[in-house]
Design an enzyme around this catalytic site. Structure first.
Site, PDB file in Angstrom:
ATOM      1  N   ASN A 241      34.482  40.880  44.940  1.00 49.73           N
ATOM      2  CA  ASN A 241      35.872  41.107  45.336  1.00 49.73           C
ATOM      3  C   ASN A 241      35.900  41.655  46.765  1.00 49.73           C
ATOM      4  O   ASN A 241      35.568  42.821  46.991  1.00 49.73           O
ATOM      5  CB  ASN A 241      36.506  42.110  44.356  1.00 49.73           C
TER       6      ASN A 241
ATOM      7  N   HIS B  27      43.114  35.335  43.730  1.00 53.70           N
ATOM      8  CA  HIS B  27      42.337  36.484  44.200  1.00 53.70           C
ATOM      9  C   HIS B  27      41.120  36.635  43.283  1.00 53.70           C
ATOM     10  O   HIS B  27      41.225  36.463  42.063  1.00 53.70           O
ATOM     11  CB  HIS B  27      43.215  37.738  44.141  1.00 53.70           C
TER      12      HIS B  27
ATOM     13  N   CYS C 211      44.704  44.287  47.476  1.00 54.62           N
ATOM     14  CA  CYS C 211      44.201  42.912  47.265  1.00 54.62           C
ATOM     15  C   CYS C 211      45.271  41.829  47.435  1.00 54.62           C
ATOM     16  O   CYS C 211      44.940  40.648  47.521  1.00 54.62           O
ATOM     17  CB  CYS C 211      43.573  42.796  45.890  1.00 54.62           C
TER      18      CYS C 211
HETATM   19  O1  UT7 Z   1      41.151  43.539  42.953  1.00 56.85           O
HETATM   20  C1  UT7 Z   1      41.995  44.609  42.683  1.00 56.85           C
HETATM   21  C2  UT7 Z   1      42.353  44.726  41.280  1.00 56.85           C
HETATM   22  N1  UT7 Z   1      41.218  45.103  40.473  1.00 56.85           N
HETATM   23  C3  UT7 Z   1      40.939  44.422  39.390  1.00 56.85           C
HETATM   24  O2  UT7 Z   1      41.577  43.454  39.105  1.00 56.85           O
HETATM   25  C4  UT7 Z   1      39.851  44.956  38.489  1.00 56.85           C
HETATM   26  C5  UT7 Z   1      40.313  44.946  37.075  1.00 56.85           C
HETATM   27  N2  UT7 Z   1      39.370  45.522  36.132  1.00 56.85           N
HETATM   28  C6  UT7 Z   1      38.207  44.914  35.810  1.00 56.85           C
HETATM   29  O3  UT7 Z   1      37.842  43.902  36.359  1.00 56.85           O
HETATM   30  C7  UT7 Z   1      37.408  45.509  34.669  1.00 56.85           C
HETATM   31  O4  UT7 Z   1      38.161  46.518  34.067  1.00 56.85           O
HETATM   32  C8  UT7 Z   1      36.031  46.086  35.103  1.00 56.85           C
HETATM   33  C9  UT7 Z   1      35.091  44.956  35.463  1.00 56.85           C
HETATM   34  C10 UT7 Z   1      36.211  47.038  36.277  1.00 56.85           C
HETATM   35  C11 UT7 Z   1      35.411  46.858  33.933  1.00 56.85           C
HETATM   36  O5  UT7 Z   1      35.299  46.016  32.805  1.00 56.85           O
HETATM   37  P1  UT7 Z   1      35.882  46.468  31.394  1.00 56.85           P
HETATM   38  O6  UT7 Z   1      35.546  45.400  30.462  1.00 56.85           O
HETATM   39  O7  UT7 Z   1      37.336  46.809  31.564  1.00 56.85           O
HETATM   40  O8  UT7 Z   1      35.023  47.756  31.086  1.00 56.85           O
HETATM   41  P2  UT7 Z   1      35.512  49.267  30.819  1.00 56.85           P
HETATM   42  O9  UT7 Z   1      35.859  49.946  32.084  1.00 56.85           O
HETATM   43  O10 UT7 Z   1      36.515  49.284  29.692  1.00 56.85           O
HETATM   44  O11 UT7 Z   1      34.167  49.885  30.274  1.00 56.85           O
HETATM   45  C12 UT7 Z   1      33.541  49.414  29.057  1.00 56.85           C
HETATM   46  C13 UT7 Z   1      32.189  50.096  28.884  1.00 56.85           C
HETATM   47  C14 UT7 Z   1      32.255  51.606  29.073  1.00 56.85           C
HETATM   48  O12 UT7 Z   1      31.302  52.186  28.211  1.00 56.85           O
HETATM   49  P3  UT7 Z   1      31.745  52.812  26.805  1.00 56.85           P
HETATM   50  O13 UT7 Z   1      32.722  53.917  27.144  1.00 56.85           O
HETATM   51  O14 UT7 Z   1      32.363  51.698  26.032  1.00 56.85           O
HETATM   52  O15 UT7 Z   1      30.445  53.316  26.229  1.00 56.85           O
HETATM   53  C15 UT7 Z   1      31.797  51.819  30.493  1.00 56.85           C
HETATM   54  O16 UT7 Z   1      31.245  53.094  30.712  1.00 56.85           O
HETATM   55  O17 UT7 Z   1      31.285  49.631  29.904  1.00 56.85           O
HETATM   56  C16 UT7 Z   1      30.747  50.746  30.643  1.00 56.85           C
HETATM   57  N3  UT7 Z   1      30.545  50.331  32.023  1.00 56.85           N
HETATM   58  C17 UT7 Z   1      29.416  49.750  32.450  1.00 56.85           C
HETATM   59  N4  UT7 Z   1      28.283  49.413  31.837  1.00 56.85           N
HETATM   60  C18 UT7 Z   1      27.316  48.815  32.540  1.00 56.85           C
HETATM   61  C19 UT7 Z   1      31.407  50.425  33.070  1.00 56.85           C
HETATM   62  N5  UT7 Z   1      30.851  49.913  34.174  1.00 56.85           N
HETATM   63  C20 UT7 Z   1      29.618  49.486  33.828  1.00 56.85           C
HETATM   64  C21 UT7 Z   1      28.573  48.872  34.537  1.00 56.85           C
HETATM   65  N6  UT7 Z   1      27.447  48.537  33.857  1.00 56.85           N
HETATM   66  N7  UT7 Z   1      28.657  48.575  35.830  1.00 56.85           N
END
Ligand code: UT7
Length: 332
Positions: free
Chosen positions: A287, A257, A117
């Site tokens: 993204n 970004h 990215c």
């Molecule tokens: O561009 C390159 C660099 N990339 C980035 O900058 C991305 C950086 N990361 C992020 O933007 C975020 O981490 C995400 C948007 C990918 C995820 O958000 P988060 O708040 O960090 O969620 P998480 O991965 O910690 O997951 C929290 C919960 C989990 O459930 P439990 O274990 O708490 O029950 C996930 O399984 O949300 C769940 N989850 C979802 N739920 C509904 C993960 N993806 C989804 C989804 N819909 N799509």
């Protein structure tokens, strides 16, 4: 004594494919919902390039033609094409070469930059060095990705984030102190495991097994990447401002970004720049990896004025990150 030559953006083009994939569409593919996606990322929809047998170079061509037209450049005048992409048409030859052939850039050389990215910023800074030496006059810098080609639409942790699109700019010499003034670029391979595509390279060449194991798609440990992104993108943006004695009021636009609206807000907050001076299009395009920054500049071009101070900032797989301070060079 002649003024120092700087590399100015003299034209911009952007393009996204017409097919929209909304959060509601994703709800039919994976266990997710619009509320979760919007509150965690800020994304409402993204675009998908669905032309069979066509790749990133084909997708980005409308932007390239616009840049040539808007910078009054004949293809044979282009000296160099640098394409930042994580989804090249092929492992080789370089996507930049395919773009060069398509436009008829018969006097140019070209190559790709792979920095996930942050690739567009790396390419912009690399291209600017060629201009600053005085040896090259027209450098075409492209940032584009067909992310849908490496996304697993059964993985809700990644498929909600990424989209297809890209853009390009022309870099030309300025003797008025316009264009790219300073940059901070960083990378750290300790982050490799948290955001990667596991197979398809020389460590794990494609095989039936790698396909069966779905290793030819983006794998991300979102929460870890998030933590690094929030800290590092904000840090380099602030660093490039401080070492150029810029305060928030001096900055007309922050161009971040577009990975996650919360990361963007953290960066704006660290720099003291209010959100009405932050370019945003994550809501519509998600993204697009190397496409996000040129797409922002393209969409906001009409609001940009000659002399405006811009801070561009990115963070991505690798890890890679960086920030660029530039002075906008024209009124459109
Ligand atoms: O561009 C390159 C660099 N990339 C980035 O900058 C991305 C950086 N990361 C992020 O933007 C975020 O981490 C995400 C948007 C990918 C995820 O958000 P988060 O708040 O960090 O969620 P998480 O991965 O910690 O997951 C929290 C919960 C989990 O459930 P439990 O274990 O708490 O029950 C996930 O399984 O949300 C769940 N989850 C979802 N739920 C509904 C993960 N993806 C989804 C989804 N819909 N799509």
């Amino acid at each position: 004594m002649a003024n120092k030559i700087t590399a100015a953006i003299t034209a911009i083009g952007g393009t996204v494919p017409p097919d929209v994939m909304s959060n509601a569409d994703l709800e039919k593919l994976v266990e997710t919902n619009d509320e979760w996606i919007v509150s965690r990322t800020g994304i409402k929809e993204r675009r998908v390039y669905r032309e069979d047998g066509k790749g990133t170079s084909n997708m980005v061509m409308p932007a390239i033609w616009d840049v040539l037209k808007n910078s009054n450049t004949k293809p044979e005048e282009v000296d160099l094409i640098i394409c930042a992409t994580t989804t090249p048409d092929y492992v080789f030859p370089a996507t930049a070469n395919l773009i060069g052939a398509e436009i008829g850039a018969v006097n140019a050389f070209g190559y790709d930059i792979q920095a996930a990215c942050s690739g567009f910023l790396y390419a912009l800074v690399t291209g600017s060095q060629f201009i600053e030496t005085g040896k090259y006059k027209k450098v075409l810098v492209v940032g584009a990705d067909k992310m849908s080609s490496i996304i697993n639409y059964q993985d809700r942790a990644t498929c909600i984030i990424f989209g297809d699109g890209g853009g390009a700019v022309m870099l030309e010499p300025s003797e008025d102190g316009l264009g790219i003034i300073d940059s901070v670029l960083r990378s750290d391979g300790v982050g490799a495991q948290y955001l990667m595509m596991e197979a398809g390279g020389s460590r794990r060449p494609p095989s039936h097994e790698t396909v069966d194991m779905r290793q030819h798609v983006v794998k991300q440990e979102g929460a870890t990447v998030f933590k690094f992104a929030v800290t590092n993108m904000a840090e380099v943006a602030a660093q490039v401002m401080e070492r150029n004695h810029l305060v928030a009021d001096d900055i007309k636009w922050l161009v971040p970004h577009q990975a996650n609206k919360r990361i963007i807000e953290a960066t704006a907050n660290r720099c003291g720049i209010p959100m009405d001076r932050v370019m945003l299009n994550i809501e519509k395009f998600g993204n697009t990896t190397n496409g996000t920054i040129p797409l922002c500049l393209w969409e906001y071009e009409k609001q940009l004025k000659k002399g405006d101070n811009l801070i561009l900032a990115a963070f991505g797989g690798g890890f890679t990150w960086g920030a660029v301070y530039l002075k906008w060079a024209y009124n459109s």
